[in-house]
Design an enzyme around this catalytic site. Sequence first.
Site, PDB file in Angstrom:
ATOM      1  CG  HIS A 154       1.620   4.472   1.890  1.00  0.00           C
ATOM      2  ND1 HIS A 154       0.704   4.627   2.156  1.00  0.00           N
ATOM      3  CD2 HIS A 154       2.335   5.844   1.273  1.00  0.00           C
ATOM      4  CE1 HIS A 154      -0.027   5.106   1.500  1.00  0.00           C
ATOM      5  NE2 HIS A 154       0.672   6.678   1.224  1.00  0.00           N
TER       6      HIS A 154
HETATM    7  P1  TYD Z   1      -3.762   3.197  -0.758  1.00  0.00           P
HETATM    8  O1  TYD Z   1      -2.995   4.134  -1.563  1.00  0.00           O
HETATM    9  O2  TYD Z   1      -3.304   1.761  -0.460  1.00  0.00           O
HETATM   10  O3  TYD Z   1      -4.356   4.001   0.506  1.00  0.00           O
HETATM   11  P2  TYD Z   1      -3.997   4.603   1.113  1.00  0.00           P
HETATM   12  O4  TYD Z   1      -2.763   4.368   1.881  1.00  0.00           O
HETATM   13  O5  TYD Z   1      -4.513   6.037   1.944  1.00  0.00           O
HETATM   14  O6  TYD Z   1      -4.573   3.044   2.314  1.00  0.00           O
HETATM   15  O7  TYD Z   1      -5.022   3.022  -1.949  1.00  0.00           O
HETATM   16  C1  TYD Z   1      -5.761   2.056  -2.064  1.00  0.00           C
HETATM   17  C2  TYD Z   1      -5.822   1.132  -3.501  1.00  0.00           C
HETATM   18  O8  TYD Z   1      -6.097   3.210  -3.732  1.00  0.00           O
HETATM   19  C3  TYD Z   1      -4.675   0.938  -4.293  1.00  0.00           C
HETATM   20  O9  TYD Z   1      -5.626  -0.326  -4.604  1.00  0.00           O
HETATM   21  C4  TYD Z   1      -4.724   1.945  -4.608  1.00  0.00           C
HETATM   22  C5  TYD Z   1      -5.898   2.506  -5.512  1.00  0.00           C
HETATM   23  N1  TYD Z   1      -5.341   3.992  -5.862  1.00  0.00           N
HETATM   24  C6  TYD Z   1      -5.849   4.364  -7.173  1.00  0.00           C
HETATM   25  O10 TYD Z   1      -6.213   3.729  -8.264  1.00  0.00           O
HETATM   26  N2  TYD Z   1      -6.139   5.732  -7.293  1.00  0.00           N
HETATM   27  C7  TYD Z   1      -4.887   6.573  -6.261  1.00  0.00           C
HETATM   28  O11 TYD Z   1      -4.639   8.108  -7.102  1.00  0.00           O
HETATM   29  C8  TYD Z   1      -4.992   6.336  -4.715  1.00  0.00           C
HETATM   30  C9  TYD Z   1      -4.530   7.260  -4.041  1.00  0.00           C
HETATM   31  C10 TYD Z   1      -5.338   4.789  -4.896  1.00  0.00           C
END
Ligand code: TYD
Length: 394
Positions: A296
Amino acid sequence: MKERFNFFRKQFAAGKPWLISFIVIDLVCLVAANHLAAKVYLGQHYFSYTYNDYRPIVLIMVLIDIFVTVGFDTLHLVLRRNRKDEIIRSAEHVAVSLVLLAVILFTTKTGASFSRAIVYIAYFIYFILLVCSHTLWKAILQRIIRGSSSSESILLITTDRFVDEGIQELEKKKSKVTDIFLLKNMDRRELEGVQITENVDKIKARICWKYIEKIFIYGIDYQTVPDELIKACSDMGLSIEALGFEYRVMDFKTIANADPKLGALSFLEGKIDIPFSIRRVYWITETEADLHRGFHAHKLNCQLLFCPYGVIDIILDDGLGNEKKITLDEPYKGLLLMPGMWREMVWRKSGSVLCVLASEYYDADEYIRNYDEFITYKKDYIAKRDTLTIWREV
Ligand code: TYD
Protein backbone atom coordinates in the site's frame (compact mmCIF):
# COMPACT_ATOMS: atom_id res chain seq x y z
CA MET A 1 13.61 47.65 32.73
CA LYS A 2 15.82 45.16 30.89
CA GLU A 3 12.75 43.14 29.92
CA ARG A 4 11.09 46.25 28.59
CA PHE A 5 14.16 47.02 26.54
CA ASN A 6 14.22 43.45 25.21
CA PHE A 7 10.58 43.77 24.23
CA PHE A 8 11.35 46.84 22.13
CA ARG A 9 14.45 45.22 20.69
CA LYS A 10 12.36 42.24 19.59
CA GLN A 11 9.66 44.46 18.14
CA PHE A 12 12.28 46.33 16.15
CA ALA A 13 13.86 43.07 14.98
CA ALA A 14 10.46 41.93 13.75
CA GLY A 15 10.08 45.12 11.71
CA LYS A 16 7.39 46.69 13.87
CA PRO A 17 8.76 50.27 13.60
CA TRP A 18 7.34 50.37 10.10
CA LEU A 19 3.92 50.12 11.68
CA ILE A 20 4.47 53.48 13.36
CA SER A 21 4.96 55.07 9.96
CA PHE A 22 1.50 53.85 8.92
CA ILE A 23 -0.07 55.27 12.08
CA VAL A 24 1.56 58.65 11.40
CA ILE A 25 0.40 58.55 7.77
CA ASP A 26 -3.15 57.72 8.89
CA LEU A 27 -3.24 60.71 11.24
CA VAL A 28 -1.84 63.04 8.60
CA CYS A 29 -4.48 61.77 6.15
CA LEU A 30 -7.22 62.33 8.73
CA VAL A 31 -6.24 65.94 9.38
CA ALA A 32 -5.78 66.58 5.65
CA ALA A 33 -9.18 65.01 4.95
CA ASN A 34 -10.78 67.40 7.44
CA HIS A 35 -9.14 70.42 5.84
CA LEU A 36 -10.22 69.31 2.40
CA ALA A 37 -13.77 68.55 3.54
CA ALA A 38 -14.12 71.96 5.14
CA LYS A 39 -12.72 73.61 2.05
CA VAL A 40 -15.06 71.67 -0.22
CA TYR A 41 -18.10 72.41 1.92
CA LEU A 42 -17.43 75.98 3.02
CA GLY A 43 -15.39 77.25 0.10
CA GLN A 44 -13.95 80.75 0.68
CA HIS A 45 -15.31 81.20 4.23
CA TYR A 46 -13.38 78.24 5.47
CA PHE A 47 -10.35 79.98 6.95
CA SER A 48 -12.23 82.92 8.39
CA TYR A 49 -14.01 81.29 11.34
CA THR A 50 -15.11 77.71 10.96
CA TYR A 51 -11.93 75.89 11.54
CA ASN A 52 -11.75 76.97 15.20
CA ASP A 53 -15.20 75.49 15.83
CA TYR A 54 -14.16 72.36 14.14
CA ARG A 55 -10.90 71.89 16.07
CA PRO A 56 -12.36 69.88 19.01
CA ILE A 57 -14.04 67.54 16.54
CA VAL A 58 -10.76 66.94 14.74
CA LEU A 59 -9.12 66.21 18.08
CA ILE A 60 -11.84 63.68 18.94
CA MET A 61 -11.45 62.15 15.48
CA VAL A 62 -7.69 61.74 16.00
CA LEU A 63 -8.22 60.06 19.39
CA ILE A 64 -10.86 57.75 17.91
CA ASP A 65 -8.51 56.96 15.06
CA ILE A 66 -5.74 55.87 17.42
CA PHE A 67 -8.24 53.83 19.43
CA VAL A 68 -9.59 52.09 16.30
CA THR A 69 -6.09 51.40 14.94
CA VAL A 70 -4.95 49.79 18.17
CA GLY A 71 -8.20 48.25 19.38
CA PHE A 72 -9.47 46.85 16.09
CA ASP A 73 -6.02 46.06 14.66
CA THR A 74 -6.96 47.74 11.40
CA LEU A 75 -3.32 47.73 10.30
CA HIS A 76 -3.22 43.93 10.53
CA LEU A 77 -0.61 42.64 8.04
CA VAL A 78 -0.78 46.05 6.38
CA LEU A 79 2.50 45.62 4.55
CA ARG A 80 1.42 42.43 2.87
CA ARG A 81 -2.25 42.91 2.20
CA ASN A 82 -3.38 43.19 -1.39
CA ARG A 83 -5.45 46.02 -2.81
CA LYS A 84 -8.77 44.34 -2.11
CA ASP A 85 -7.88 43.68 1.54
CA GLU A 86 -6.57 47.21 1.79
CA ILE A 87 -9.90 48.62 0.63
CA ILE A 88 -11.90 46.34 2.94
CA ARG A 89 -9.75 47.09 5.99
CA SER A 90 -9.71 50.84 5.30
CA ALA A 91 -13.48 50.84 4.86
CA GLU A 92 -13.83 49.00 8.18
CA HIS A 93 -11.54 51.50 9.84
CA VAL A 94 -13.51 54.47 8.53
CA ALA A 95 -16.89 52.90 9.32
CA VAL A 96 -15.97 52.06 12.93
CA SER A 97 -14.47 55.53 13.43
CA LEU A 98 -17.57 57.18 12.02
CA VAL A 99 -19.89 55.20 14.28
CA LEU A 100 -17.80 56.01 17.35
CA LEU A 101 -17.68 59.67 16.42
CA ALA A 102 -21.44 59.76 15.92
CA VAL A 103 -21.97 58.21 19.36
CA ILE A 104 -19.61 60.72 21.00
CA LEU A 105 -21.11 63.73 19.21
CA PHE A 106 -24.62 62.57 19.99
CA THR A 107 -24.00 61.91 23.66
CA THR A 108 -21.85 64.97 24.39
CA LYS A 109 -23.45 67.41 21.99
CA THR A 110 -19.95 68.46 20.93
CA GLY A 111 -19.94 70.32 17.68
CA ALA A 112 -23.70 70.68 17.68
CA SER A 113 -23.31 73.92 15.83
CA PHE A 114 -21.29 72.23 13.16
CA SER A 115 -22.39 70.67 9.94
CA ARG A 116 -22.59 66.90 9.89
CA ALA A 117 -22.11 67.00 6.13
CA ILE A 118 -18.49 68.02 6.63
CA VAL A 119 -17.91 64.94 8.82
CA TYR A 120 -19.31 62.68 6.12
CA ILE A 121 -17.23 64.35 3.41
CA ALA A 122 -14.13 64.25 5.65
CA TYR A 123 -14.47 60.51 6.27
CA PHE A 124 -15.09 59.83 2.60
CA ILE A 125 -11.92 61.76 1.68
CA TYR A 126 -10.10 60.01 4.53
CA PHE A 127 -11.02 56.61 3.09
CA ILE A 128 -9.67 57.56 -0.35
CA LEU A 129 -6.50 59.04 1.15
CA LEU A 130 -5.97 55.94 3.34
CA VAL A 131 -6.11 53.51 0.43
CA CYS A 132 -3.91 55.68 -1.80
CA SER A 133 -1.30 56.55 0.82
CA HIS A 134 -1.04 52.98 2.09
CA THR A 135 -0.59 51.66 -1.44
CA LEU A 136 2.08 54.23 -2.22
CA TRP A 137 3.92 53.88 1.09
CA LYS A 138 3.89 50.08 0.76
CA ALA A 139 5.45 50.31 -2.68
CA ILE A 140 8.18 52.57 -1.27
CA LEU A 141 8.78 50.38 1.78
CA GLN A 142 8.94 47.29 -0.37
CA ARG A 143 11.81 48.89 -2.27
CA ILE A 144 13.56 49.97 0.92
CA ILE A 145 13.18 46.60 2.66
CA ARG A 146 14.10 44.49 -0.30
CA GLY A 147 16.90 46.85 -1.23
CA SER A 148 18.31 46.80 -4.68
CA SER A 149 19.09 43.06 -4.56
CA SER A 150 17.05 41.06 -7.00
CA SER A 151 17.16 37.91 -4.86
CA GLU A 152 14.00 36.82 -3.11
CA SER A 153 13.63 36.47 0.65
CA ILE A 154 13.03 32.86 1.48
CA LEU A 155 11.79 31.23 4.64
CA LEU A 156 12.61 27.63 5.39
CA ILE A 157 10.53 25.72 7.92
CA THR A 158 12.29 22.63 9.18
CA THR A 159 13.76 20.81 12.19
CA ASP A 160 17.22 20.69 13.69
CA ARG A 161 17.97 17.51 11.85
CA PHE A 162 17.16 18.80 8.37
CA VAL A 163 18.20 22.42 8.48
CA ASP A 164 21.56 22.07 6.69
CA GLU A 165 20.14 19.85 3.98
CA GLY A 166 17.19 22.17 3.51
CA ILE A 167 19.53 25.11 2.93
CA GLN A 168 21.58 23.05 0.45
CA GLU A 169 18.46 21.93 -1.40
CA LEU A 170 17.34 25.52 -1.78
CA GLU A 171 20.79 26.56 -2.93
CA LYS A 172 20.47 23.97 -5.68
CA LYS A 173 17.37 25.86 -6.76
CA LYS A 174 19.53 29.02 -6.73
CA SER A 175 17.58 30.31 -3.76
CA LYS A 176 19.18 31.71 -0.64
CA VAL A 177 17.47 31.19 2.68
CA THR A 178 17.07 34.42 4.64
CA ASP A 179 14.96 33.18 7.52
CA ILE A 180 14.48 29.83 9.19
CA PHE A 181 11.60 28.75 11.37
CA LEU A 182 13.00 25.88 13.38
CA LEU A 183 10.34 23.82 15.04
CA LYS A 184 12.73 23.26 17.90
CA ASN A 185 16.20 24.66 18.20
CA MET A 186 17.72 22.32 20.76
CA ASP A 187 21.32 23.07 19.85
CA ARG A 188 20.70 26.81 20.10
CA ARG A 189 22.42 26.99 16.79
CA GLU A 190 23.18 30.07 14.77
CA LEU A 191 23.78 30.46 11.07
CA GLU A 192 25.59 33.35 9.55
CA GLY A 193 23.34 35.74 7.66
CA VAL A 194 20.22 33.73 8.46
CA GLN A 195 17.71 34.63 11.13
CA ILE A 196 16.59 31.59 13.07
CA THR A 197 13.29 31.89 14.88
CA GLU A 198 11.30 29.43 16.94
CA ASN A 199 8.48 31.68 17.97
CA VAL A 200 5.35 31.62 15.78
CA ASP A 201 4.44 35.26 16.42
CA LYS A 202 7.92 36.42 15.61
CA ILE A 203 8.12 34.46 12.39
CA LYS A 204 4.68 35.76 11.34
CA ALA A 205 5.92 39.30 11.92
CA ARG A 206 9.10 38.64 9.96
CA ILE A 207 7.19 37.17 7.02
CA CYS A 208 5.09 40.31 6.94
CA TRP A 209 7.65 42.98 7.66
CA LYS A 210 10.68 41.45 5.98
CA TYR A 211 8.83 40.78 2.75
CA ILE A 212 9.48 37.05 2.74
CA GLU A 213 8.38 35.96 -0.70
CA LYS A 214 8.59 32.19 -0.64
CA ILE A 215 8.11 29.66 2.09
CA PHE A 216 9.35 26.09 1.93
CA ILE A 217 9.10 23.18 4.29
CA TYR A 218 11.83 20.62 4.20
CA GLY A 219 11.90 17.19 5.78
CA ILE A 220 8.76 17.77 7.79
CA ASP A 221 5.18 16.86 7.52
CA TYR A 222 2.85 19.76 6.63
CA GLN A 223 0.80 18.97 9.74
CA THR A 224 3.76 19.95 11.92
CA VAL A 225 3.59 23.56 10.78
CA PRO A 226 1.50 25.45 13.38
CA ASP A 227 -2.03 26.17 12.12
CA GLU A 228 -1.62 29.77 13.17
CA LEU A 229 1.33 30.16 10.81
CA ILE A 230 -0.52 28.47 7.93
CA LYS A 231 -3.44 30.87 8.48
CA ALA A 232 -1.16 33.94 8.57
CA CYS A 233 0.57 32.81 5.36
CA SER A 234 -2.74 32.38 3.58
CA ASP A 235 -3.84 35.84 4.81
CA MET A 236 -0.70 37.23 3.21
CA GLY A 237 -1.36 35.29 0.00
CA LEU A 238 1.66 33.05 0.51
CA SER A 239 1.61 29.32 0.02
CA ILE A 240 3.91 26.90 1.77
CA GLU A 241 5.66 24.61 -0.67
CA ALA A 242 7.10 21.24 0.17
CA LEU A 243 10.66 20.80 -0.89
CA GLY A 244 10.92 17.16 -0.53
CA PHE A 245 12.51 13.86 -0.24
CA GLU A 246 10.59 10.64 -0.45
CA TYR A 247 12.48 8.57 2.01
CA ARG A 248 15.55 8.67 4.16
CA VAL A 249 17.63 6.03 5.92
CA MET A 250 18.63 7.29 9.35
CA ASP A 251 20.98 6.15 12.07
CA PHE A 252 19.54 6.78 15.52
CA LYS A 253 21.66 8.09 18.33
CA THR A 254 22.94 5.11 20.25
CA ILE A 255 24.79 4.71 23.50
CA ALA A 256 26.83 1.54 23.36
CA ASN A 257 28.29 0.27 26.59
CA ALA A 258 31.86 -0.86 26.96
CA ASP A 259 30.49 -3.82 28.85
CA PRO A 260 28.48 -5.82 26.28
CA LYS A 261 26.39 -7.30 29.07
CA LEU A 262 24.74 -3.90 29.44
CA GLY A 263 23.53 -3.92 25.84
CA ALA A 264 23.02 -0.82 23.70
CA LEU A 265 20.51 2.00 24.03
CA SER A 266 19.15 3.86 21.01
CA PHE A 267 16.77 6.77 21.20
CA LEU A 268 14.67 9.15 19.15
CA GLU A 269 13.50 12.59 20.21
CA GLY A 270 10.37 14.27 18.91
CA LYS A 271 10.90 17.23 16.55
CA ILE A 272 14.68 16.80 16.67
CA ASP A 273 14.92 13.34 15.12
CA ILE A 274 11.33 12.80 14.09
CA PRO A 275 10.22 15.52 11.68
CA PHE A 276 6.50 15.12 12.35
CA SER A 277 4.25 15.04 15.39
CA ILE A 278 3.57 11.45 16.34
CA ARG A 279 -0.11 10.57 16.37
CA ARG A 280 0.23 6.81 16.42
CA VAL A 281 2.73 4.08 17.23
CA TYR A 282 2.27 0.46 16.16
CA TRP A 283 4.40 -2.61 15.91
CA ILE A 284 4.19 -6.03 14.28
CA THR A 285 5.38 -9.06 16.24
CA GLU A 286 5.08 -12.87 16.31
CA THR A 287 6.19 -13.08 12.74
CA GLU A 288 7.48 -15.95 10.62
CA ALA A 289 10.35 -15.64 8.15
CA ASP A 290 9.27 -14.81 4.58
CA LEU A 291 6.15 -12.99 5.71
CA HIS A 292 5.13 -10.33 3.17
CA ARG A 293 3.01 -7.39 4.30
CA GLY A 294 2.26 -3.86 3.22
CA PHE A 295 1.34 -3.48 -0.48
CA HIS A 296 0.00 0.00 0.00
CA ALA A 297 0.92 3.68 -0.11
CA HIS A 298 -0.25 6.56 2.05
CA LYS A 299 -1.68 9.85 0.89
CA LEU A 300 -0.92 11.73 4.10
CA ASN A 301 0.85 9.59 6.59
CA CYS A 302 4.57 10.13 7.27
CA GLN A 303 6.23 7.25 9.01
CA LEU A 304 9.42 6.26 10.70
CA LEU A 305 10.00 2.51 10.50
CA PHE A 306 12.58 0.60 12.45
CA CYS A 307 13.31 -2.94 13.43
CA PRO A 308 14.62 -3.21 17.00
CA TYR A 309 14.99 -6.96 16.62
CA GLY A 310 15.60 -9.02 13.48
CA VAL A 311 15.93 -8.27 9.79
CA ILE A 312 13.21 -6.80 7.58
CA ASP A 313 13.43 -5.63 3.96
CA ILE A 314 11.34 -2.66 2.92
CA ILE A 315 10.82 -2.52 -0.83
CA LEU A 316 9.89 0.95 -2.01
CA ASP A 317 8.38 1.99 -5.30
CA ASP A 318 7.81 5.66 -6.19
CA GLY A 319 5.28 4.83 -8.92
CA LEU A 320 7.49 6.49 -11.51
CA GLY A 321 9.59 3.43 -12.32
CA ASN A 322 12.07 3.64 -9.41
CA GLU A 323 12.39 0.81 -6.92
CA LYS A 324 14.65 0.54 -3.92
CA LYS A 325 15.17 -2.06 -1.22
CA ILE A 326 16.13 -0.89 2.26
CA THR A 327 17.18 -3.52 4.75
CA LEU A 328 16.45 -2.78 8.39
CA ASP A 329 18.99 -5.05 10.02
CA GLU A 330 20.24 -2.96 12.93
CA PRO A 331 18.24 -1.72 15.91
CA TYR A 332 19.61 1.81 15.39
CA LYS A 333 18.62 2.00 11.74
CA GLY A 334 15.43 3.75 10.70
CA LEU A 335 13.57 4.48 7.50
CA LEU A 336 11.78 7.80 7.28
CA LEU A 337 9.05 7.57 4.69
CA MET A 338 7.14 10.53 3.32
CA PRO A 339 3.67 9.90 1.83
CA GLY A 340 3.27 8.70 -1.75
CA MET A 341 5.55 5.65 -1.69
CA TRP A 342 4.34 2.12 -2.37
CA ARG A 343 5.85 -0.31 0.12
CA GLU A 344 6.19 -4.01 0.67
CA MET A 345 7.76 -5.41 3.83
CA VAL A 346 9.50 -8.79 3.81
CA TRP A 347 10.43 -10.52 7.05
CA ARG A 348 13.82 -12.12 6.59
CA LYS A 349 14.06 -13.66 10.04
CA SER A 350 11.31 -15.13 12.12
CA GLY A 351 10.37 -13.09 15.18
CA SER A 352 11.62 -9.82 13.61
CA VAL A 353 9.78 -6.84 15.05
CA LEU A 354 8.69 -3.87 12.95
CA CYS A 355 7.97 -0.65 14.84
CA VAL A 356 6.28 2.28 13.16
CA LEU A 357 5.85 5.87 14.32
CA ALA A 358 3.13 7.54 12.27
CA SER A 359 2.09 11.15 11.77
CA GLU A 360 -1.62 10.28 11.36
CA TYR A 361 -4.32 8.39 13.21
CA TYR A 362 -5.48 5.24 11.50
CA ASP A 363 -7.71 6.16 8.59
CA ALA A 364 -8.50 3.52 5.99
CA ASP A 365 -9.37 6.22 3.41
CA GLU A 366 -5.89 7.62 3.55
CA TYR A 367 -4.45 4.34 2.23
CA ILE A 368 -4.05 3.45 -1.45
CA ARG A 369 -4.20 -0.33 -1.64
CA ASN A 370 -4.64 -0.76 -5.38
CA TYR A 371 -1.38 -0.50 -7.35
CA ASP A 372 -2.97 0.83 -10.58
CA GLU A 373 -4.77 3.47 -8.52
CA PHE A 374 -1.42 4.37 -6.92
CA ILE A 375 0.24 4.86 -10.33
CA THR A 376 -2.57 7.17 -11.47
CA TYR A 377 -2.55 9.03 -8.15
CA LYS A 378 1.21 9.54 -8.32
CA LYS A 379 1.16 10.84 -11.89
CA ASP A 380 -1.60 13.32 -11.08
CA TYR A 381 0.18 14.35 -7.90
CA ILE A 382 3.50 15.03 -9.63
CA ALA A 383 1.76 16.98 -12.39
CA LYS A 384 -0.01 19.13 -9.81
CA ARG A 385 2.97 19.65 -7.56
CA ASP A 386 5.40 20.90 -10.18
CA THR A 387 7.11 22.88 -7.45
CA LEU A 388 7.99 19.72 -5.60
CA THR A 389 11.63 18.82 -5.96
CA ILE A 390 12.18 15.14 -5.57
CA TRP A 391 15.36 14.37 -3.76
CA ARG A 392 16.53 10.82 -3.89
CA GLU A 393 18.89 8.78 -1.75
CA VAL A 394 22.02 7.81 -3.64
P1 TYD B 1 -2.61 -3.21 7.45
O1 TYD B 1 -2.38 -1.76 7.30
O2 TYD B 1 -3.34 -3.95 6.39
O3 TYD B 1 -1.23 -3.90 7.73
P2 TYD B 1 -0.06 -4.13 6.66
O4 TYD B 1 -0.29 -3.13 5.60
O5 TYD B 1 1.18 -3.87 7.45
O6 TYD B 1 -0.14 -5.51 6.20
O7 TYD B 1 -3.38 -3.41 8.84
C1 TYD B 1 -3.95 -4.64 9.22
C2 TYD B 1 -5.23 -4.39 9.99
O8 TYD B 1 -4.98 -3.64 11.18
C3 TYD B 1 -6.26 -3.64 9.21
O9 TYD B 1 -7.51 -4.24 9.43
C4 TYD B 1 -6.28 -2.27 9.83
C5 TYD B 1 -5.82 -2.52 11.24
N1 TYD B 1 -5.01 -1.39 11.76
C6 TYD B 1 -5.57 -0.56 12.73
O10 TYD B 1 -6.72 -0.72 13.13
N2 TYD B 1 -4.81 0.44 13.23
C7 TYD B 1 -3.55 0.64 12.81
O11 TYD B 1 -2.89 1.60 13.29
C8 TYD B 1 -2.99 -0.20 11.79
C9 TYD B 1 -1.62 0.01 11.27
C10 TYD B 1 -3.78 -1.22 11.31
